[in-house]
Design an enzyme around this catalytic site. Structure first.
Site, mmCIF file in Angstrom:
data_model
loop_
_atom_site.group_PDB
_atom_site.id
_atom_site.type_symbol
_atom_site.label_atom_id
_atom_site.label_comp_id
_atom_site.label_asym_id
_atom_site.label_seq_id
_atom_site.Cartn_x
_atom_site.Cartn_y
_atom_site.Cartn_z
ATOM 1 N N LEU A 289 -19.041 -0.563 -3.988
ATOM 2 C CA LEU A 289 -18.723 -1.536 -2.941
ATOM 3 C C LEU A 289 -19.035 -2.948 -3.444
ATOM 4 O O LEU A 289 -18.279 -3.888 -3.209
ATOM 5 C CB LEU A 289 -19.520 -1.219 -1.672
ATOM 6 C CG LEU A 289 -19.072 0.056 -0.936
ATOM 7 C CD1 LEU A 289 -20.080 0.443 0.143
ATOM 8 C CD2 LEU A 289 -17.693 -0.133 -0.315
ATOM 9 N N ASN B 93 -10.091 4.515 -0.894
ATOM 10 C CA ASN B 93 -11.352 5.243 -0.998
ATOM 11 C C ASN B 93 -12.456 4.580 -0.184
ATOM 12 O O ASN B 93 -13.468 5.214 0.102
ATOM 13 C CB ASN B 93 -11.807 5.299 -2.461
ATOM 14 C CG ASN B 93 -11.323 6.556 -3.157
ATOM 15 O OD1 ASN B 93 -10.791 7.452 -2.516
ATOM 16 N ND2 ASN B 93 -11.509 6.607 -4.454
ATOM 17 N N ASP C 121 -2.103 4.837 -10.506
ATOM 18 C CA ASP C 121 -0.824 4.099 -10.556
ATOM 19 C C ASP C 121 -0.989 2.705 -11.172
ATOM 20 O O ASP C 121 -0.156 2.260 -11.963
ATOM 21 C CB ASP C 121 -0.231 3.925 -9.150
ATOM 22 C CG ASP C 121 -0.182 5.224 -8.361
ATOM 23 O OD1 ASP C 121 -0.728 6.223 -8.858
ATOM 24 O OD2 ASP C 121 0.387 5.222 -7.269
ATOM 25 N N GLU D 221 0.854 -1.202 0.000
ATOM 26 C CA GLU D 221 0.000 0.000 0.000
ATOM 27 C C GLU D 221 0.883 1.242 0.000
ATOM 28 O O GLU D 221 1.825 1.328 0.771
ATOM 29 C CB GLU D 221 -0.896 -0.028 1.249
ATOM 30 C CG GLU D 221 -1.538 1.295 1.639
ATOM 31 C CD GLU D 221 -2.473 1.856 0.574
ATOM 32 O OE1 GLU D 221 -3.267 1.099 0.004
ATOM 33 O OE2 GLU D 221 -2.379 3.069 0.306
ATOM 34 N N GLY E 183 -20.038 6.208 2.069
ATOM 35 C CA GLY E 183 -21.131 6.296 3.028
ATOM 36 C C GLY E 183 -21.523 4.931 3.568
ATOM 37 O O GLY E 183 -22.195 4.846 4.580
ATOM 38 N N GLY E 184 -21.141 3.893 2.872
ATOM 39 C CA GLY E 184 -21.345 2.569 3.417
ATOM 40 C C GLY E 184 -22.408 1.680 2.792
ATOM 41 O O GLY E 184 -22.335 0.477 2.941
ATOM 42 N N ARG F 119 -26.132 10.370 -10.866
ATOM 43 C CA ARG F 119 -25.107 11.314 -10.443
ATOM 44 C C ARG F 119 -24.702 12.272 -11.557
ATOM 45 O O ARG F 119 -24.445 13.438 -11.319
ATOM 46 C CB ARG F 119 -23.881 10.553 -9.943
ATOM 47 C CG ARG F 119 -24.179 9.875 -8.638
ATOM 48 C CD ARG F 119 -23.038 9.033 -8.168
ATOM 49 N NE ARG F 119 -23.350 8.526 -6.830
ATOM 50 C CZ ARG F 119 -22.590 7.696 -6.148
ATOM 51 N NH1 ARG F 119 -21.446 7.275 -6.663
ATOM 52 N NH2 ARG F 119 -22.944 7.304 -4.951
ATOM 53 N N HIS G 160 -15.475 9.179 -9.199
ATOM 54 C CA HIS G 160 -15.181 7.815 -9.645
ATOM 55 C C HIS G 160 -14.718 7.867 -11.093
ATOM 56 O O HIS G 160 -15.189 8.682 -11.871
ATOM 57 C CB HIS G 160 -16.458 6.972 -9.534
ATOM 58 C CG HIS G 160 -16.242 5.502 -9.748
ATOM 59 N ND1 HIS G 160 -16.023 4.627 -8.717
ATOM 60 C CD2 HIS G 160 -16.196 4.754 -10.876
ATOM 61 C CE1 HIS G 160 -15.866 3.400 -9.189
ATOM 62 N NE2 HIS G 160 -15.958 3.451 -10.501
#
Lengths: 813, 208
Positions: free
Chosen positions: A789, A338, A578, A330, A343-344, A637, A744
């Protein structure tokens, strides 16, 4: 006593060498003098750090270990020779062995002057802060006419000169003893307690709490709410962790964030002072072990994963579940990428669960409308599924009784929404939609991914079905607490408990590619500059997209008419594409790179999502800077972002006290603080609220009255909002300023359903896999909220599984 | 007027290089400033045969052909960088083209002081018998906070500094002309300087 003597020139013939050799033998009974030569020392160059080369390390170690240093300098052009200056530059840049070291300056020259001017320059140089030597004052030894000074055995001929040298040298021996006393570390003891201090940040003061026991700094808490996200995030994790690890204030500042770095160090120094100790002592202590380069590192694993966000952690967990060894590399000090910023809610159709919830106004209309899409508008691969979807909708409408409508869903509906929601044209007329086989895996495996996460310890809240902005449907599985961090925390715990290794602070610089094109590992750079090599027959790229790389966004963009140079992003600053470059180095094909997504409801100052009141979109009331609604708040969006940009970018989310209660990102303390800071507005009347945000009170009052009437009738004749919940009625009222920010990047490495990275030739690249935002092809022109997610946990899991399975096949064959 | 602008460091990124690039652009109507780099020069090591490497010869020829030299120096440890010192040593060890050559010293630093101490040392160094350059007296140009000093197009953003530099540069052009008068007839001294060596100096120049 042990001294080091430095011959101040790299010339093969030197009277200064003779002088040191004479001193070495003449004083051999008193001290041991080791002579160091400058020959072979590279010219100092700050663009080519050779601090770790054996010759400079030898100087560094010998000087560090010595009780004192004697420098014998010739004079070239009225100053010290460049060769001597060069070693002093190396030893005052990243290494500082001279700090506090007793130094004696001597010199020999042809001239009667005997290097007098060079010696004065040398004293000034040794006084510079990076060198900071303790130079013996007085006792200047100049050997003029050096060519006549020595006899054939190398002894100084003149007795008077030898006498004077002796007196200078004996004085230096005493001086060294006394000066070294200053280098003995002082004992430090703290008055135990918790100290509140302020560190200077970029956007004002950062409150800090430093906790100390009698012997240690135990804890450093920094309130970073006022600081914009960026490289400073690294400062707030790395610097405190190094201070505590090494119990030292000798910490490297981070380039690009020197103000904040120094702010944190000074803040802790202040606390140390308040605790009755001298911070200078801590500044003299050695650096934390993790900050010191202990040499290059080499590892071997079955699978190496690049990136410790949700996708990388999922891939690693899946490798470990199959009993194989995994290493995650990492680039940031903290893991989570991210994923910790989301928000989950994670999309997965789970009709058995969802049917327990009543439908909300507008939802029935939404599915009917989608099912009524003419078939010629559906691409061939999706047509069979679309027909099944139409049957499902017909069945649902037939079986649902008036007034008892429940929340409909199915994997195929999720698939159709992902497909329709992602189908877009760019500015050049190029049309894109999600690749069928990938979208099928995503939507069919979504629920299995939720169950898998539950097995690994993620707890979901089944009392609520949520819809993040732009998700288009309520199928969000939301963790009980901590939003996106819940996933990262559970996966990290699992990975570490199962023996997975996470190397943080290590950006991967290149893939190891064998002659036959097989990828067999990665090479990166560790925090102290060491090369970190991980050999593994499988490499999973899970390094995210390129939302924080404005230059790359602009380079590929074909969707937005303009991307500002100072566009904000909701992403972690680590997300700079990357992995896409790494994939390209192996010849990978890219797909859909021109399409990026803006998050319409981002903080205008920071791009962050978690400020203000973030409520479910059925409770969004968006007004522009004139106080008028301008869009269907339930839209995708990109629709919301385009509308916002066309209305001047900045807009407001209006809420009342009840809507506030539905916010999933905040609490009363945070709200009060933001109101105080002026980043959130609150008023007891709509008129007052309007005045605070500089819009016409009557307009806002009218807009809200209209909106409330649409909620009552369940229909919005102006913008066609699809679903409603609460009205704006109960004081106090809130206005959250928002502006679209990069969220995104849908494009990326081309993969297949097994996450193989595909070569430009269409073949798979052996040993290389990709999962999550680094890969493209799924979300196409626009990603649905909550699908990210689903993507990372589904394809991350598949990547780990495929990587292990293919090795098993390989080793059998 | 033909001038050389010598970048006083071997670093790939340097605000001293930016300063010279700005001067070249800003004064292009008054003088032709050719920027020369020292980063490719080998480190000075006092070769016994006194043969300069080709890169050094090229630099010396460039200097010899110019009407004057601008040196822009950073400050490392209170003095000039080793790389610049090494270039001076090569020049003084070989054909000594700086003898009587008009020199303007400027410097840029990230901090506040703008290389004041390095410039002082450089003046003393240029006074050494083997260099004997004619350094513009009583004018020093110190550029502090140099990281913020240049905009994207390479222009110096501090207006007062631009004005100061303009005045100094005008003086320097005059100085170059006056210097031609000054050194016109001192061939003897020049030749003496060219032949200078510390080995012989202590014998009053009688033994080589």
């Amino acid at each position: 006593m042990k001294f080091v003597g430095i011959v101040g020139t790299n010339a093969s013939k030197s009277y200064n060498r003779k002088l040191l050799e004479f001193m070495k033998s003449h004083f051999s009974e008193k001290v041991d003098i080791e002579i160091l030569e400058l020959k072979g020392v590279p010219m100092f160059n700050e663009s080519d750090d050779q601090s770790q080369s054996p010759i400079i390390q030898n100087f560094n170690t010998k000087i560090t270990e010595a009780d004192g240093v004697i420098i014998a300098t010739p004079e070239h052009n009225h100053s010290v020779p460049s060769a001597l200056k060069s070693i002093l530059e190396w030893l005052s840049w990243n290494l500082h062995p001279f700090d506090g070291k007793p130094v004696m300056v001597v010199g020999a020259a042809y001239d009667v002057q005997g290097s007098s001017r060079a010696q004065l320059h040398l004293r000034q140089i040794l006084d510079a802060p990076g060198v900071n030597a303790s130079v013996m004052p007085g006792s200047e030894f100049l050997l003029g006419r050096a060519n006549e000074a020595f006899d054939e055995a190398g002894k100084i001929k003149s007795d008077r000169t030898v006498d004077f040298l002796e007196s200078c040298f004996y004085r230096f021996m005493r001086f060294a003893k006394i000066a070294n006393l200053l280098n003995v570390p002082e004992d430090v003891s703290f008055e135990p307690g918790t100290y509140e201090v302020k560190a200077v940040g970029h956007n004002g003061d950062l409150p800090m709490i430093v906790e100390m026991s009698s012997t240690r700094i135990e804890k450093i808490d920094i309130d970073t709410a006022g600081e914009s996200q960026g490289i400073a995030d690294v400062v707030f994790t790395r610097i405190p962790s190094q201070i505590i690890e090494g119990q030292t204030l000798n910490v490297d500042i981070l380039s690009g964030a020197s103000v904040t770095s120094n702010g944190v160090i000074d803040g802790v120094a202040k606390a140390v002072k308040m605790a009755g100790a001298n911070p200078d002592v801590l500044k003299k202590r050695p650096k934390a072990q993790s900050a010191i380069n202990h040499g290059d590192e080499e590892y071997t694993a079955d699978v190496v994963v690049v990136g410790a966000g949700g996708a990388g952690l999922a891939a690693a967990a899946s490798v470990l579940q199959q009993g194989k060894k995994v290493i995650i590399v990492e680039k940031f000090p903290a893991i989570g990428g991210n994923t910790v910023r989301t928000g989950g809610p994670m999309n997965a159709a789970d009709p058995e669960w969802q049917r327990k919830f009543a439908a909300i106004p507008g939802e029935g209309h939404t599915i009917e409308e989608l099912a009524a899409t003419p078939e010629e508008q559906v691409d061939a691969e999706y047509l069979a599924d679309f027909r099944i979807f139409k049957h499902q909708v017909a069945d649902y409408l037939r079986d649902t009784k008036e007034g008892k409508e429940f929340l409909f869903d199915s994997a195929i509906f999720h698939r159709m929404q992902t497909y329709f929601g992602g189908k877009r044209n760019d500015l050049q007329g190029y049309s894109i939609y999600g690749q069928y086989d990938l979208v099928k895996v995503l939507t069919d495996q979504a629920l299995a991914s939720v169950k898998w996460l539950e097995e690994l310890g993620v707890e979901f809240d089944y009392n609520e079905v949520t819809m993040p902005v732009g998700a288009l449907w309520r199928r969000g599985h939301k963790p009980v607490k901590h939003e996106g961090y819940a996933f990262v925390a559970a996966l990290e715990q699992f990975v570490r408990a199962q023996g997975g290794q996470i190397l943080t602070d290590t950006p991967v610089k290149r893939l190891i590619i064998e002659a036959d094109g097989r990828v067999s590992g990665v090479m990166g750079t560790g925090v102290a500059g060491q090369t970190v090599t991980v050999h593994a027959p499988a490499v999973v790229l899970a390094s995210g997209g390129f939302g924080a790389n404005t230059q790359m966004l602009k380079q590929y963009n074909t969707y937005w008419s303009e991307i500002d140079d100072d566009i904000k992003t909701s992403n972690s600053p680590a997300i700079t594409g990357d992995g896409i470059l790494l994939g390209q180095s192996a010849g990978a094909e890219l797909v859909g790179m021109g399409f990026s997504q803006m998050m319409p409801v981002s903080d205008p100052q920071t791009g962050a999502l978690f400020s203000g009141l973030q409520v479910p979109p059925q409770n969004f009331v968006m007004v522009n800077q004139q106080g008028k609604r301008f869009v269907n708040e339930y839209g995708s969006r990109d629709q919301l972002s385009i509308a916002a940009i066309n209305n001047g970018g900045l807009f407001y989310l209006i809420a009342d006290d009840k809507i506030k209660e539905t916010a999933y990102n905040t609490n009363q303390a945070k709200i009060d603080k933001q109101v105080e800071r002026g980043t959130l507005f609150r008023a007891d009347t709509l008129e007052d609220l309007a005045q605070q945000i500089h819009i016409d009170p009557t307009t806002l009052v009218d807009t809200i009255a209209m909106y409330n009437s649409y909620v009552d009738q369940g229909h919005d004749p102006e913008f066609g909002k699809n679903a409603f919940d609460l009205k704006v009625a109960v004081a106090p009222f809130y206005a959250t300023p928002r502006k679209p920010a990069v969220h995104h990047t849908m494009g990326g490495l081309k993969i297949d359903t097994q996450t193989h990275v595909l070569h430009e030739s269409g073949q798979t690249i052996p040993g290389l896999y990709a999962a999550g935002e680094v890969a493209g092809g799924i979300h196409a022109g626009n990603r649905l909220g909550g699908n990210s997610l689903t993507d990372i946990f589904t394809f991350g899991r598949i990547a780990g599984r495929t990587a292990v399975e293919e090795q098993a096949v390989l080793s059998k064959s | 007027m033909k001038l050389i602008g010598m970048v006083g460091t071997n670093s790939n990124t340097s605000t001293n290089r930016k300063l010279l690039q700005f001067m070249r652009k800003h004064f292009s109507s008054q003088a032709e400033i050719e920027i020369c780099e020292i980063k490719h020069l080998p480190a000075f090591d006092e070769p016994e045969d006194r043969q300069a490497p080709t890169e050094v010869q090229a630099l010396c020829e460039q200097i010899a052909a110019a009407d004057g030299v601008i040196i822009s120096t950073p400050e490392y440890d209170h003095t000039i960088p080793a790389a610049l010192k090494s270039a001076m040593e090569w020049i003084s060890y070989t054909t000594r083209p700086l003898i009587n050559k008009p020199v303007l010293i400027v410097g840029a630093s990230h901090g506040l002081l703008g290389t004041s101490r390095a410039q002082m040392h450089l003046r003393q160094i240029l006074d050494a018998p083997e260099l004997k350059a004619r350094v513009l007296p009583s004018s020093e140009f110190l550029l502090g906070h140099s990281l913020a000093a240049f905009d994207e197009s390479g222009d110096l953003v501090y207006a007062n500094k631009v004005q100061e530099l303009e005045e100094i540069f005008e003086e320097f052009q005059l100085f170059v002309k006056i210097n031609q008068q000054l050194v016109k007839d001192n061939h003897f001294k020049t030749e003496q300087s060219k032949a200078f060596s510390w080995e012989s100096a202590i014998w009053g120049g009688e033994r080589a």
